[in-house]
Design an enzyme around this catalytic site. Sequence first.
Site, PDB file in Angstrom:
ATOM      1  CB  SER A 290      -0.909   0.028   1.239  1.00  0.00           C
ATOM      2  OG  SER A 290      -1.832  -1.031   1.230  1.00  0.00           O
TER       3      SER A 290
ATOM      4  CB  ALA B 142      -3.191   1.461  -1.748  1.00  0.00           C
ATOM      5  CE  LYS B 143      -7.180  -1.883   6.081  1.00  0.00           C
ATOM      6  NZ  LYS B 143      -8.577  -1.601   5.805  1.00  0.00           N
ATOM      7  CB  ALA B 144      -4.702   4.703   0.330  1.00  0.00           C
TER       8      ALA B 144
ATOM      9  CE1 TYR C   3     -11.358   1.705   4.789  1.00  0.00           C
ATOM     10  CE2 TYR C   3      -9.299   2.303   3.745  1.00  0.00           C
ATOM     11  CZ  TYR C   3     -10.166   1.341   4.204  1.00  0.00           C
ATOM     12  OH  TYR C   3      -9.855   0.016   4.066  1.00  0.00           O
TER      13      TYR C   3
END
Length: 294
Positions: free
Chosen positions: A64, A158-160, A164
């Site tokens: 990420s 990506a866990k960006a 969110y």
Amino acid sequence: MTSVPFDDRDGVIWLDGAFVPWRDARLHVLSHGLHYGGGVFEGIRVYDGRPFKSAEHFRRFHASARELNFAVPHSVTGLDAALEETVRRQGIADGYVRPVAWRGSEQIAVSGAGTSVHVAIAAWEWPHVFSGDAHSRGITLHTSRWRRPSPDTAPVRAKAASLYTIGTLARDEAEAAGCDDALLLDHRGHLAEATGANLFLVAGGSLHTPIADTFLDGITRQTVLALARDLGITVHERRIRPGELRDADEVFLTGTAYEVQPVRAVDGHAYEVGDVTAMLSKAYTELTRSAGAR
Ligand code: PMP
């Protein structure tokens, strides 16, 4: 949900290589990561004091960060050791671990060049994401007007932290509509995922799940797909139109925090918690709680 604020708790947080008292784990208001979304994070579950698939989570953490053009300045092994120690010091049995990395405050231009990268790991007791009997009874979903962007618009795999924003808007909208969570479509109008979990449909005894090309290919999603194949359930990863929800016999979500979470209604259309969901939920519970599961 607990009412104790997250910045006012006892314990310790691992911050840039050392443990600091929980309340002292702070960052500066002129942090690049805060202004321009230069941050990535992970969510890892701990069962009976043992983290589940933490190395896979830390590999995704690194991936990420690479998508956002920065490097996490600790190896996967180093992060795993820090996690173990955090869990031990916090005395966590069934809990959740939140590693986060962000760009620091050396400069405040949009360019990320020259910023340092900070990393923290915090852990707390957190047995269930939805309260009450939601896990057995199922949750309700509201299809959002917000969509998952295309891969040429945002770093979708990506866990960006920045992505969110969409989840928060969608979730707030869903809760205002009296639902537990939001269901997001992708930019093409196909089914995508919920705000913190992947989506599965059961139709005619087989499993259908969207191809993970505009959203996070969840570690739980991959685990549940493998369990399903082991159980002899046919799996279809494909593009799914929202209209197909009407023909589904069962709907469920998967995620580190959600685990296998049955859905009992989407936009008012009701579902039973069926056999396939129950079977996979049981298999996932057994796997995560089995001795030595990592
Ligand atoms: N999608 C989103 C947006 C999420 O936040 C999560 C939780 N990390 C997932 C899917 C599921 O991923 P995982 O199974 O790796 O927790």
